[in-house]
Design an enzyme around this catalytic site. Structure first.
Site, PDB file in Angstrom:
ATOM      1  N   ASP A 132       0.844  -1.191   0.000  1.00  0.00           N
ATOM      2  CA  ASP A 132       0.000   0.000   0.000  1.00  0.00           C
ATOM      3  C   ASP A 132       0.879   1.240   0.000  1.00  0.00           C
ATOM      4  O   ASP A 132       2.024   1.212   0.444  1.00  0.00           O
ATOM      5  CB  ASP A 132      -0.925   0.025   1.222  1.00  0.00           C
ATOM      6  CG  ASP A 132      -2.130   0.948   1.020  1.00  0.00           C
ATOM      7  OD1 ASP A 132      -2.371   1.396  -0.130  1.00  0.00           O
ATOM      8  OD2 ASP A 132      -2.832   1.230   1.995  1.00  0.00           O
ATOM      9  N   GLY A 133       0.335   2.304  -0.533  1.00  0.00           N
ATOM     10  CA  GLY A 133       0.986   3.600  -0.530  1.00  0.00           C
ATOM     11  C   GLY A 133       0.042   4.635   0.048  1.00  0.00           C
ATOM     12  O   GLY A 133      -1.175   4.449   0.053  1.00  0.00           O
ATOM     13  N   GLU A 148       2.223   3.856  -4.290  1.00  0.00           N
ATOM     14  CA  GLU A 148       1.614   2.554  -4.575  1.00  0.00           C
ATOM     15  C   GLU A 148       2.583   1.692  -5.386  1.00  0.00           C
ATOM     16  O   GLU A 148       2.783   0.513  -5.087  1.00  0.00           O
ATOM     17  CB  GLU A 148       0.294   2.715  -5.335  1.00  0.00           C
ATOM     18  CG  GLU A 148      -0.806   3.408  -4.562  1.00  0.00           C
ATOM     19  CD  GLU A 148      -1.468   2.547  -3.494  1.00  0.00           C
ATOM     20  OE1 GLU A 148      -1.108   1.356  -3.331  1.00  0.00           O
ATOM     21  OE2 GLU A 148      -2.368   3.059  -2.803  1.00  0.00           O
ATOM     22  N   ASP A 199      -4.411  -2.571  -3.100  1.00  0.00           N
ATOM     23  CA  ASP A 199      -5.719  -1.914  -3.174  1.00  0.00           C
ATOM     24  C   ASP A 199      -5.706  -0.799  -4.223  1.00  0.00           C
ATOM     25  O   ASP A 199      -6.653  -0.034  -4.337  1.00  0.00           O
ATOM     26  CB  ASP A 199      -6.157  -1.382  -1.807  1.00  0.00           C
ATOM     27  CG  ASP A 199      -5.241  -0.307  -1.250  1.00  0.00           C
ATOM     28  OD1 ASP A 199      -4.337   0.171  -1.958  1.00  0.00           O
ATOM     29  OD2 ASP A 199      -5.422   0.057  -0.075  1.00  0.00           O
ATOM     30  N   HIS A 207      -8.912  -0.234   3.158  1.00  0.00           N
ATOM     31  CA  HIS A 207      -9.582   0.200   4.388  1.00  0.00           C
ATOM     32  C   HIS A 207     -10.785  -0.686   4.707  1.00  0.00           C
ATOM     33  O   HIS A 207     -11.811  -0.225   5.185  1.00  0.00           O
ATOM     34  CB  HIS A 207      -9.997   1.667   4.290  1.00  0.00           C
ATOM     35  CG  HIS A 207      -8.892   2.550   3.833  1.00  0.00           C
ATOM     36  ND1 HIS A 207      -7.852   2.937   4.650  1.00  0.00           N
ATOM     37  CD2 HIS A 207      -8.638   3.095   2.625  1.00  0.00           C
ATOM     38  CE1 HIS A 207      -7.019   3.693   3.975  1.00  0.00           C
ATOM     39  NE2 HIS A 207      -7.454   3.804   2.746  1.00  0.00           N
ATOM     40  N   ASP A 242      -1.272  -0.197   5.050  1.00  0.00           N
ATOM     41  CA  ASP A 242      -1.764   1.174   5.106  1.00  0.00           C
ATOM     42  C   ASP A 242      -1.250   1.883   6.351  1.00  0.00           C
ATOM     43  O   ASP A 242      -0.803   3.033   6.284  1.00  0.00           O
ATOM     44  CB  ASP A 242      -3.294   1.180   5.081  1.00  0.00           C
ATOM     45  CG  ASP A 242      -3.859   2.585   5.148  1.00  0.00           C
ATOM     46  OD1 ASP A 242      -3.644   3.362   4.193  1.00  0.00           O
ATOM     47  OD2 ASP A 242      -4.491   2.919   6.176  1.00  0.00           O
TER      48      ASP A 242
END
Length: 164
Positions: A9-10, A52, A74, A131, A141
């Site tokens: 994740d970024g 990302e 994501d 999320h 995240d």
């Protein structure tokens, strides 16, 4: 070939702004022992999409041998670049978004670095809802956000600054 599961994740505080990435690599060895590696880092000025991509780069560059990988992200931007053939199209057009060459593709430096990092591996890409209830994606995240906020460890995203 070893089988590795990777989550990435970024995050970015502003876009552009301070950003961070997080990744979790999971591997079960032949004795059934689970191994886990977490990596994260931050940049003073970058974009969410760059973070990302960078998360994937960091995860893949951590691997020392060719692996079979299930990679979870994501980011629709990252997943669609492969699943919908965007990356191949951009390359075919000389890193422009279309044949008319009106708009340059973004993040070329990271896409090229990612392709190099992917080369020795067999990778299956999977999209996960961000999320949501995926524990590993949420951990990525959490690390990405923390890295984006940790001014003491920020690096300079010099390629982004050249693009801007």
């Amino acid at each position: 070939m070893k089988h590795v599961t990777i989550y990435t994740d970024g995050a970015c505080r502003g876009n552009p702004g301070p950003g961070g990435f997080g990744c979790v690599l999971l591997y079960e060895d032949k004795n059934g022992e689970m191994h886990r590696l977490e990596k994260s880092g931050g940049f003073r000025l970058t974009t969410n999409n760059r973070m990302e991509i960078y998360a994937l780069v960091a995860a893949l560059e951590a691997l020392k041998t060719p692996c079979r990988i299930d990679l979870y992200s994501d980011s629709q931007y990252v997943i669609n670049a492969f699943e919908k053939g965007w990356l191949e199209k951009w390359k075919r057009f000389g890193w422009y978004k279309d044949a008319k060459r009106k708009e340059k593709a973004k993040n070329v430096d990271l896409w090229q670095r990612l392709e190099s990092a992917m080369a020795p591996h067999e990778i299956s890409f999977h999209w996960v809802k961000g999320h949501a209830l995926n524990e590993e994606n949420n951990r990525c995240d959490e690390m990405a956000v923390a890295a984006a906020l940790d001014q003491s460890s920020w690096e300079e995203d010099t390629e982004f600054q050249k693009e801007g």
